[in-house]
Write an enzyme that holds these catalytic residues in place. Structure first.
Site, mmCIF file in Angstrom:
data_model
loop_
_atom_site.group_PDB
_atom_site.id
_atom_site.type_symbol
_atom_site.label_atom_id
_atom_site.label_comp_id
_atom_site.label_asym_id
_atom_site.label_seq_id
_atom_site.Cartn_x
_atom_site.Cartn_y
_atom_site.Cartn_z
ATOM 1 N N ASP A 1 9.889 83.561 27.684
ATOM 2 C CA ASP A 1 8.705 82.694 27.850
ATOM 3 C C ASP A 1 8.587 82.099 29.246
ATOM 4 O O ASP A 1 7.829 81.163 29.443
ATOM 5 C CB ASP A 1 8.721 81.567 26.808
ATOM 6 C CG ASP A 1 9.653 80.426 27.175
ATOM 7 O OD1 ASP A 1 10.709 80.696 27.784
ATOM 8 O OD2 ASP A 1 9.311 79.274 26.863
ATOM 9 N N GLU A 2 9.308 82.654 30.198
ATOM 10 C CA GLU A 2 9.440 81.947 31.458
ATOM 11 C C GLU A 2 9.554 82.925 32.623
ATOM 12 O O GLU A 2 10.259 83.920 32.525
ATOM 13 C CB GLU A 2 10.736 81.140 31.333
ATOM 14 C CG GLU A 2 11.024 80.174 32.374
ATOM 15 C CD GLU A 2 12.413 79.548 32.130
ATOM 16 O OE1 GLU A 2 12.893 78.944 33.070
ATOM 17 O OE2 GLU A 2 13.001 79.687 31.051
ATOM 18 N N ASP B 1 6.280 78.344 32.116
ATOM 19 C CA ASP B 1 7.164 78.267 30.949
ATOM 20 C C ASP B 1 6.323 77.833 29.747
ATOM 21 O O ASP B 1 5.653 76.809 29.795
ATOM 22 C CB ASP B 1 8.249 77.229 31.256
ATOM 23 C CG ASP B 1 9.316 77.146 30.171
ATOM 24 O OD1 ASP B 1 10.443 76.766 30.503
ATOM 25 O OD2 ASP B 1 9.023 77.447 29.006
HETATM 26 N N1 DCP Z 1 15.961 79.254 22.808
HETATM 27 C C1 DCP Z 1 17.040 79.472 21.944
HETATM 28 N N2 DCP Z 1 18.184 78.725 22.083
HETATM 29 C C2 DCP Z 1 18.281 77.789 23.067
HETATM 30 C C3 DCP Z 1 17.210 77.583 23.957
HETATM 31 C C4 DCP Z 1 16.045 78.337 23.792
HETATM 32 O O1 DCP Z 1 16.956 80.311 21.060
HETATM 33 N N3 DCP Z 1 19.405 77.079 23.189
HETATM 34 C C5 DCP Z 1 14.725 80.037 22.602
HETATM 35 C C6 DCP Z 1 13.750 79.255 21.763
HETATM 36 C C7 DCP Z 1 12.714 78.765 22.726
HETATM 37 C C8 DCP Z 1 12.721 79.835 23.799
HETATM 38 O O2 DCP Z 1 14.064 80.318 23.833
HETATM 39 O O3 DCP Z 1 11.437 78.622 22.119
HETATM 40 C C9 DCP Z 1 12.300 79.315 25.151
HETATM 41 O O4 DCP Z 1 13.213 78.332 25.612
HETATM 42 P P1 DCP Z 1 12.750 77.066 26.422
HETATM 43 O O5 DCP Z 1 13.962 76.460 27.020
HETATM 44 O O6 DCP Z 1 11.623 77.408 27.343
HETATM 45 O O7 DCP Z 1 12.248 76.044 25.305
HETATM 46 P P2 DCP Z 1 10.847 75.945 24.575
HETATM 47 O O8 DCP Z 1 9.853 76.913 25.129
HETATM 48 O O9 DCP Z 1 11.076 76.048 23.105
HETATM 49 O O10 DCP Z 1 10.403 74.471 24.861
HETATM 50 P P3 DCP Z 1 9.857 73.838 26.234
HETATM 51 O O11 DCP Z 1 8.496 73.353 25.927
HETATM 52 O O12 DCP Z 1 10.806 72.713 26.542
HETATM 53 O O13 DCP Z 1 9.883 74.941 27.255
HETATM 54 MG MG MG Z 2 9.576 77.118 27.156
#
Ligand code: DCP
Ligand code: MG
Length: 369
Positions: free
Chosen positions: A107-108, A12
């Site tokens: 991203d995952e 992720d």
């Molecule tokens: N995303 C979004 N709305 C949300 C959750 C996520 O638009 N409620 C989008 C933005 C994030 C991407 O999806 O960048 C990936 O979600 P993640 O849950 O993996 O969160 P991040 O990658 O941003 O942070 P982390 O480091 O916690 O994985």
């Molecule tokens: Mg993420």
């Protein structure tokens, strides 16, 4: 059933959208960056850089709240095309190591690398290599979790973010799960957690102690599954191609509501989330479904289809509002609201379709559960 031990990696990216923005704008590195809707309109935060998270900013929070918590942050709009291109790069890296790649979002992904390694130690080395490739090719960091099943691999990747690499071995699993708070278990949201807490259940150890039968009584099939997770049993395979049938969001309300305006605000939020997901996936869908669960648990759905489909919240809302006002009678309170778009097709087709058809051509299809 005794199965061969698998080796699963969950990867992720860290603060994905925000990290891409910091990568492309070096002046924002080391600063709080918030990607999402604008704070002066009624937007929500898609994600925040780790610098901004220190102020309490997180995904799905209203951007206005984020601005109050961290006024010095740089607010940026989402650039889906860029994130989608990065996503393709990392998925290509994963595919170099196994065909068993199951993407969960841009991203995952889960990777089943059982065939490429001997044991979890080697899987950890492989995860390290994949992280290195991601950094080299995209200039972004990822966190990885390694374990013998999906559930634990996913929890592990979340343990040491950002840039983490965590393994949970078979031997460690039991102690780890016993100490794990219930919110961290797969499928346990706020509502389920609150329900379990009223029964005095706080951790995996409590779940195990309650037992499968009792959990099934309380939460149905999901309760039984939860029991098995608490015991470290998760045989779900990594499924490389998931044919997605629909994109939907729903919410069980903390308190049942009767006020139509309040319901409309919730639908607006849900439709916006569905829109974001559709755009992320590059999809639109023919059929829009409104789901309502009344306080007495009766469930009702209303589906509307139209040839040019749905992708934007602004196009879903008039339909949802008119369906809603036909359903509610002021007598019944609402417990759950949901918005789903199904009959999915690619965005390119959607854009083509929009250029030729008029939005007033509704074809109607009603269903009731
Ligand atoms: N995303 C979004 N709305 C949300 C959750 C996520 O638009 N409620 C989008 C933005 C994030 C991407 O999806 O960048 C990936 O979600 P993640 O849950 O993996 O969160 P991040 O990658 O941003 O942070 P982390 O480091 O916690 O994985
Ligand atoms: Mg993420």
């Amino acid at each position: 059933m005794q199965e061969q031990k698998r080796a699963i990696i969950h990867i992720d990216l860290d603060a994905f959208y925000a990290s891409v923005e910091q990568r492309d704008h070096p002046e924002y590195r080391g600063k709080p960056v918030i990607v999402g809707g604008s704070p002066d309109r009624r937007g929500v935060v898609a994600t925040a850089s780790y610098e901004a998270r220190q102020f309490g900013v997180h995904s799905a929070m209203p951007s206005r709240t984020a601005f109050r918590l961290c006024p010095s942050a740089v607010f940026l709009p989402v650039r889906f095309e860029v994130y989608r291109a990065v996503s393709q790069q990392i998925m290509a890296i994963f595919h170099q190591h196994t065909v068993l790649v199951e993407p969960l979002s841009l991203d995952e992904a889960f990777l089943d690398v059982t065939e490429s390694v001997h044991g979890l130690d080697e899987a950890v080395q492989l995860a390290r290599e994949i992280k290195r490739q991601i950094r080299e090719q995209t200039e972004l960091t990822a966190s990885a979790g390694v374990s013998y099943c999906k559930f634990l691999a996913k929890i592990a990747s979340d343990r040491n973010k950002p840039d983490g690499l965590t393994v949970i071995t078979t031997q460690e699993a039991s102690a780890f799960l016993e100490a794990l708070p219930i919110e961290k278990f797969f499928g346990v949201g706020k509502v389920t957690a609150a329900r379990l807490r009223t029964l005095g259940i706080q951790t995996g150890a409590d779940l195990k102690r309650l037992g499968e039968l009792r959990l099934r009584e309380v939460l149905g099939k999901h309760g039984a599954q939860l029991y098995h997770y608490a015991c470290g049993e998760d045989n779900r395979p990594v499924e490389p191609v998931r044919v997605r049938k629909s994109v939907g969001k729903e919410v069980t309300l903390e308190h049942d509501i009767r006020d139509q305006e309040q319901m409309e605000r919730i639908l607006e939020k849900l439709a916006t989330q569905v829109e974001h997901r559709l755009i992320e996936l590059g999809l639109a869908g023919k059929t829009l479904t409104l789901k309502v669960r009344w306080s007495n648990f009766d469930l009702l759905t209303r589906a509307i289809s139209r040839p040019q489909g749905f992708q934007q919240a602004g196009e879903m809302l008039p339909v949802l509002y008119s369906q809603l006002s036909r359903l509610i009678d002021g007598k019944q309170a609402v417990r759950l609201l949901g918005v789903t778009v199904s009959g999915l097709f690619s965005q390119e087709a959607w854009l083509r379709e929009r250029q030729v058809s008029t939005p007033s051509l509704w074809s109607k299809e009603l269903s009731q559960e």
